[in-house]
Design a protein around this motif. Structure first.
Motif, PDB file in Angstrom:
ATOM      1  N   GLN A   1     -21.596  39.202   6.516  1.00 17.30           N
ATOM      2  CA  GLN A   1     -22.446  38.159   7.086  1.00 17.30           C
ATOM      3  C   GLN A   1     -22.898  37.158   6.025  1.00 17.30           C
ATOM      4  N   SER A   2     -22.453  37.347   4.786  1.00 14.10           N
ATOM      5  CA  SER A   2     -22.858  36.452   3.700  1.00 14.10           C
ATOM      6  C   SER A   2     -21.632  35.801   3.080  1.00 14.10           C
ATOM      7  N   GLY A   3     -21.610  34.458   3.103  1.00 18.12           N
ATOM      8  CA  GLY A   3     -20.493  33.754   2.502  1.00 18.12           C
ATOM      9  C   GLY A   3     -20.429  33.933   1.000  1.00 18.12           C
ATOM     10  N   MET A   4     -21.592  33.947   0.346  1.00 20.79           N
ATOM     11  CA  MET A   4     -21.597  34.078  -1.113  1.00 20.79           C
ATOM     12  C   MET A   4     -21.110  35.460  -1.550  1.00 20.79           C
ATOM     13  N   LEU A   5     -21.525  36.507  -0.850  1.00 17.79           N
ATOM     14  CA  LEU A   5     -21.019  37.834  -1.192  1.00 17.79           C
ATOM     15  C   LEU A   5     -19.523  37.908  -0.914  1.00 17.79           C
ATOM     16  N   GLY A   6     -19.071  37.216   0.120  1.00 20.72           N
ATOM     17  CA  GLY A   6     -17.638  37.147   0.380  1.00 20.72           C
ATOM     18  C   GLY A   6     -16.889  36.523  -0.777  1.00 20.72           C
ATOM     19  N   ASN A   7     -17.450  35.469  -1.370  1.00 18.28           N
ATOM     20  CA  ASN A   7     -16.841  34.852  -2.553  1.00 18.28           C
ATOM     21  C   ASN A   7     -16.747  35.831  -3.711  1.00 18.28           C
ATOM     22  N   ALA A   8     -17.825  36.620  -3.899  1.00 21.33           N
ATOM     23  CA  ALA A   8     -17.833  37.612  -4.981  1.00 21.33           C
ATOM     24  C   ALA A   8     -16.776  38.684  -4.742  1.00 21.33           C
ATOM     25  N   ILE A   9     -16.636  39.122  -3.494  1.00 20.70           N
ATOM     26  CA  ILE A   9     -15.622  40.124  -3.150  1.00 20.70           C
ATOM     27  C   ILE A   9     -14.228  39.594  -3.474  1.00 20.70           C
ATOM     28  N   ILE A  10     -13.982  38.330  -3.131  1.00 20.56           N
ATOM     29  CA  ILE A  10     -12.669  37.721  -3.387  1.00 20.56           C
ATOM     30  C   ILE A  10     -12.374  37.691  -4.883  1.00 20.56           C
ATOM     31  N   ASP A  11     -13.357  37.263  -5.655  1.00 18.83           N
ATOM     32  CA  ASP A  11     -13.155  37.157  -7.103  1.00 18.83           C
ATOM     33  C   ASP A  11     -12.913  38.532  -7.714  1.00 18.83           C
ATOM     34  N   TRP A  12     -13.693  39.517  -7.275  1.00 21.18           N
ATOM     35  CA  TRP A  12     -13.528  40.873  -7.810  1.00 21.18           C
ATOM     36  C   TRP A  12     -12.164  41.440  -7.434  1.00 21.18           C
ATOM     37  N   ALA A  13     -11.778  41.274  -6.159  1.00 24.25           N
ATOM     38  CA  ALA A  13     -10.489  41.805  -5.705  1.00 24.25           C
ATOM     39  C   ALA A  13      -9.326  41.138  -6.426  1.00 24.25           C
ATOM     40  N   LYS A  14      -9.468  39.837  -6.700  1.00 24.06           N
ATOM     41  CA  LYS A  14      -8.412  39.120  -7.416  1.00 24.06           C
ATOM     42  C   LYS A  14      -8.226  39.705  -8.803  1.00 24.06           C
ATOM     43  N   GLY A  15      -9.356  40.018  -9.463  1.00 24.71           N
ATOM     44  CA  GLY A  15      -9.271  40.580 -10.805  1.00 24.71           C
ATOM     45  C   GLY A  15      -8.721  41.990 -10.827  1.00 24.71           C
ATOM     46  N   ARG A  16      -8.898  42.734  -9.747  1.00 19.27           N
ATOM     47  CA  ARG A  16      -8.419  44.114  -9.688  1.00 19.27           C
ATOM     48  C   ARG A  16      -7.068  44.252  -8.991  1.00 19.27           C
ATOM     49  N   GLY A  17      -6.568  43.178  -8.438  1.00 18.06           N
ATOM     50  CA  GLY A  17      -5.302  43.259  -7.731  1.00 18.06           C
ATOM     51  C   GLY A  17      -5.394  44.000  -6.419  1.00 18.06           C
ATOM     52  N   ILE A  18      -6.577  43.984  -5.813  1.00 20.24           N
ATOM     53  CA  ILE A  18      -6.804  44.697  -4.564  1.00 20.24           C
ATOM     54  C   ILE A  18      -6.613  43.742  -3.393  1.00 20.24           C
ATOM     55  N   GLY A  19      -6.010  44.225  -2.319  1.00 22.59           N
ATOM     56  CA  GLY A  19      -5.707  43.386  -1.172  1.00 22.59           C
ATOM     57  C   GLY A  19      -6.517  43.736   0.062  1.00 22.59           C
ATOM     58  N   PHE A  20      -6.468  42.848   1.043  1.00 17.91           N
ATOM     59  CA  PHE A  20      -7.192  43.007   2.309  1.00 17.91           C
ATOM     60  C   PHE A  20      -6.257  42.713   3.473  1.00 17.91           C
ATOM     61  N   SER A  21      -6.496  43.412   4.574  1.00 17.50           N
ATOM     62  CA  SER A  21      -5.813  43.024   5.808  1.00 17.50           C
ATOM     63  C   SER A  21      -6.511  41.816   6.418  1.00 17.50           C
ATOM     64  N   HIS A  22      -7.847  41.826   6.366  1.00 14.86           N
ATOM     65  CA  HIS A  22      -8.668  40.705   6.831  1.00 14.86           C
ATOM     66  C   HIS A  22      -9.867  40.571   5.898  1.00 14.86           C
ATOM     67  N   LEU A  23     -10.298  39.355   5.674  1.00 14.87           N
ATOM     68  CA  LEU A  23     -11.558  39.103   4.974  1.00 14.87           C
ATOM     69  C   LEU A  23     -12.306  38.058   5.791  1.00 14.87           C
TER      70      LEU A  23
END
Length: 925
Positions: free
Chosen positions: A179-201
């Protein structure tokens, strides 16, 4: 509240971006760039009134009407002031989904613009008015709205990046819904650095229309995601949320983080009587739904690491390998503190380790390899531990040394990864040498954490998930009692009488009558109206007595003063003679007239003193949460209740298993087990009491609060000493309760009387016996294959149903010895939008031809019609001639399905209310 048109957000074939330009800070331009960089396969159009020919190479148009075709999805990046009018225009054009990324309605200029036409007496905030304007514009057309102020939607598997995020993510098996756009941005940045993927974000922002539960339903039913990660700030519809997440957690691992845990972070209006903070309510809701809760954003990232890297656990036993006892003990402490289990190694494993390790090793778990341990020793130890049947996962804790760097050890583990038969977690302690080791483990897909404690906590997330799943599958024992219809009517009459008189509470006498109607024992009480009458009644009570004045102020539950001892201000104790009782009544009446002049006095309550007999004082009751509705509370009672704060909470409805789990969480449980002469009997009676309170919640929706304080448990007795009940508007439970009103009796053709009623969790043993008496042919007709036995999971799925979406009716008869047996079952599974429901029915073989199948089906048809379902469908095997005949007799349309080699039976129940429902009905089954 539905999944209507949601596929256009996640599977669009064409997208129009409103407000797109090539300006440096253009949100719409960033969205277009993200769509292009993701290589979106469908059409993309820009819409901007400035008449650009192109935006980043895609065609641009001035307004909706100029678009060459109807877009599946409109992405709006415009100022808030223009959004409602645009939604109206999109609706008239036929667009079915709009993603509003823009916000700004709380700014001064926008606020003035939005409010200038509003009534000066309007107390709504600018954001509330904006949301209502958007919804009013969308409602006539049925267009679905996600946002405003959301980050957008990513579906990497479909090359969709409909966000303004600075980075993208790769495809994976975890769906993130926040429900938070800013936390979503943080999740994206963290996942990018770890090479982790999502089915949906997905981030929903203000959730004007598309709610969290809608998206959970969609992901659960239409996605291949193996896990769902939730970030919650608020829950607008608790029943919809609980229904969706309970269903999802049976199929996928669900983790959640809830912000606003502390009292200071919660709105003053969001208050739950009897609780100092509402955070335990969310704990109870998540546990009930099978969701694992994480405490903070760091744990959220660690949980995501665990979800994407680890295979399902076999159990909860952890083995620890380290090159020093100190770091491994940190992990052990964390494991034990969080209820984990340290694996007990088999003797054969210890012998193999002894042959491979130095002579001085400690022969136990944790396995200390020594400070001189080379990388090969780590790999060997992990391989041997992974062969031990008592080990479910292995944690490697490594501190860098001259003999073995972190990188060299990580390389050895990665090289031997295929030999490890258990989940492997790693913790590379330190920074300079540890960083490259963590990076290599990330690339190899091995979960890695900064500290041993973080690794253990991540492991416990998986363990807690499995424990929650086990609790969901527990079949509760049969209830040893059943509240009669007469008792329910008596309780309802008490409530209605008080409401008719304009009271929002029950008197002490009425409250005790209500408890007694449900079989809850109360202390012997007399209710004199005057001091002389109190003196007269005192002559009939032996021993010391207690006298309480009953007035409108002290009839409300969970009302505690700052000083606990003042709770007894309306109570006089240890009164021995009638004269003492009369004088006490006079003093109490005078005190009430002085302190509470507006409070109406309803007389007195006179009881024998209950002190002594090694009594335990407990506190039980019902309170009401502003989000989740009625709650059951339990804990230590007496005057210290608001100091000890031992209140555990649970969402009704409860069964005996859930009641036991709730009691076990409390300090009171330990007191009962340590001090009771008959602890098992007392625990059994406590569980039954909580289940009865749960029934009261369901039967009396106007009941706002009920507090028994104290509930006395001693050697000889078990009863309520004092009770307060107040009333309010009707409230519905977050989890739909057992629908008692659907019971009915019927006669079969052979004259036997049966009862047809909804199934419940306690029917699992009877259902198992019913299944054992079915022939192989009947089982094949029902399940389309031979299913000899029902597993524990089968029983939980078939009996512990969600009445909000499923229904199952059983026909049962009472045998000569008073026991009951199931004769037949009919059930339906309904989609989240209540468009179509699929039925199945099965009758015991020796009861064929008695009309039972027709009675069960008519009962289900009437029920589904009453709740607004549009169509009932079923599949019947070709050679199931009795069922085919029954379907034709009941009026189903039967058609041969050549592809599946079955007969499709269809019955319309209600007319569609709009074009979307009509379209859904016309779509393929």
């Amino acid at each position: 509240m539905s999944t209507r048109f949601l596929r256009y957000f996640f599977e669009p074939n064409s997208i129009a971006v409103f407000g797109a330009s090539e300006k440096q800070l253009s949100m719409g331009g960033q969205v277009v760039r993200n769509l292009l960089e993701a290589e979106f396969k469908g059409k993309i159009w820009a819409v901007n009134p400035k008449d650009y020919e192109q935006v980043y190479g895609i065609p641009s148009f001035t307004d909706v009407s100029a678009l060459p075709a109807l877009p599946d999805l409109a992405i709006i990046c415009l100022p808030a002031l223009s959004v409602p009018a645009l939604i109206d225009e999109l609706g008239r054009f036929g667009v079915k989904a709009a993603l509003i990324l823009s916000g700004g309605y709380v700014g001064t200029d926008t606020e003035n613009d939005i409010t200038e036409t509003q009534d000066s007496q309007d107390t709504r905030s600018p954001s509330q008015r904006f949301r209502e304007q958007v919804l009013e514009a969308a409602r006539p057309y049925g267009i679905r709205i996600m946002g405003p102020e959301c980050l957008g939607v990513m579906v990497p598997g479909r090359c969709l990046n409909a966000t303004y995020a600075a980075q993208s993510v790769k495809a994976g098996k975890v769906a993130y819904i926040g429900q938070s756009g800013m936390l979503g941005n943080a999740i994206i940045d963290w996942a990018k650095g770890r090479g982790i993927g999502f089915s949906h974000l997905i981030t929903l922002g203000e959730s004007v229309d598309v709610m969290l539960a809608d998206v959970i339903d969609y992901i659960n039913r239409a996605s291949n995601a193996q896990a769902i990660l939730l970030h919650l700030e608020h829950i607008p519809d608790s029943r919809h949320f609980m229904t969706a997440v309970r269903e999802a957690s049976r199929n996928k691992l669900v983790l959640a983080i809830k912000s606003g845990r502390t009292a200071s972070a919660q709105s003053i209006e969001m208050f739950t009587p009897g609780l100092s903070t509402r955070d335990p309510v969310y704990d109870a809701a998540f546990a009930r739904a099978g969701v694992v809760r994480v405490d903070n954003s760091e744990e959220l990232f660690d949980a995501l690491e665990t979800l994407t890297r680890m295979k399902p656990l076999r159990g909860d036993r952890l083995a620890i390998v380290s090159n020093g006892i100190g770091p491994s003990l940190l992990a052990v402490d964390k494991l034990i503190h969080h209820g984990g289990c340290l694996a007990q190694l088999e003797d054969a494993t210890l012998e193999r380790l002894t042959q491979a390790l130095p002579l001085h090793w400690r022969r136990g778990n944790p396995v200390d390899l020594g400070g001189d341990a080379p990388p090969e020793r780590f790999a060997t130890a992990v391989e041997l531990l992974s062969q031990d049947p008592n080990v479910d996962a292995i944690l490697v804790v490594h501190a860098p040394t001259r003999m073995a760097s972190s990188m060299a050890t990580a390389t050895a583990l990665i090289a031997n990864k295929s030999k490890f038969k258990r989940n492997l977690l790693t913790s590379w302690m330190g920074l300079e040498q540890a960083f490259p080791a963590r990076h290599e483990c990330n690339l190899a897909g091995i979960p890695t954490y900064i500290s041993p404690e973080k690794a253990v906590k991540a492991f416990m997330h998986m363990v807690n998930y499995q424990r929650n799943q086990a609790l969901l599958q527990e079949t509760p024992p049969s209830l040893p009692f059943e509240t009669s219809q007469q008792a329910r009517q008596q309780a309802r009459a008490l409530v209605q009488a008080a409401l008719t008189q304009g009271r929002v509470f029950l008197t002490h006498q009425e409250a005790t009558q209500l408890l007694e109607a449900y079989g809850i024992q109360v202390a012997p009480s007399a209710y004199p109206q005057t001091p002389p009458q109190a003196a007269h009644m005192a002559t009939e009570i032996a021993g010391p007595k207690a006298l309480k004045i009953v007035h409108s102020t002290n009839c409300h539950p969970f009302v505690y003063r700052k000083h606990p001892h003042k709770l007894s201000a309306g109570l006089q104790q240890d009164l021995n003679t009638p004269e003492e009782v009369e004088h006490a009544a006079q003093r109490l009446a005078a005190k009430v007239e002085e302190k509470f002049p507006q409070s109406q006095i309803f007389g007195f309550c006179l009881q024998p003193m209950q002190r002594g007999k090694h009594s335990l004082l407990l506190n039980v009751g019902i309170t009401r949460d502003p989000v989740f509705g009625p709650l059951i509370v339990f804990g230590i009672g007496g005057f210290k209740v608001n100091i000890l704060i031992d209140r555990q909470v649970a969402l009704p409805p409860l069964n005996l298993n859930l009641a036991q789990e709730m009691i076990d969480r409390s300090h009171a449980a330990r007191l009962v087990r340590e001090h009771s002469n008959q602890p098992e009997e007392d625990m059994r009676r406590l569980c039954q009491l909580l289940v009865k309170l749960s029934q009261i919640c369901s039967d009396l929706p106007e009941l706002k609060g009920l507090e028994i304080n104290p509930l006395l448990v001693n050697r000889d007795d078990f009863f309520a000493v004092d009770v307060q009940i107040d009333l309010g508007d009707s409230a519905y439970q977050a989890i739909m309760p057992y629908p008692e009103e659907l019971r009915e009796t019927a006669l079969l053709k052979d004259g036997r009387q049966i009862e047809i009623r909804p199934i419940r969790g306690e029917d699992a043993p009877a259902l198992l016996r019913f299944h054992s008496r079915l022939s192989e042919e009947s089982i094949r007709f029902r399940y389309f294959h031979n299913k000899a036995d029902l597993t524990k999971r089968d029983l939980s799925l078939l009996t512990q149903i969600n009445y909000d979406r499923q229904m199952a009716f059983i026909a049962e008869q009472v045998l000569a010895d008073g026991s009951k047996e199931i004769l037949g079952v009919v059930r339906v599974w309904t989609d989240p939008d209540n468009i179509r429901t699929e039925f199945s029915v099965i009758i015991r073989d020796d009861l064929q031809g008695l009309g039972l199948g027709a009675k069960l089906m008519r009962k289900m048809i009437a029920y589904c019609t009453s709740v607004g379902t549009l169509e009932m469908i079923g599949k019947v095997m070709i050679d199931n001639h009795p069922m085919r005949g029954l379907m034709e007799y009941l009026g189903f349309r039967c058609k041969y399905n050549m592809e599946e080699q079955v007969v499709d039976a269809v019955m319309p129940l209600n007319e569609p209310a709009n074009e979307w429902q009509r379209h859904r009905l016309e779509s393929a089954l």
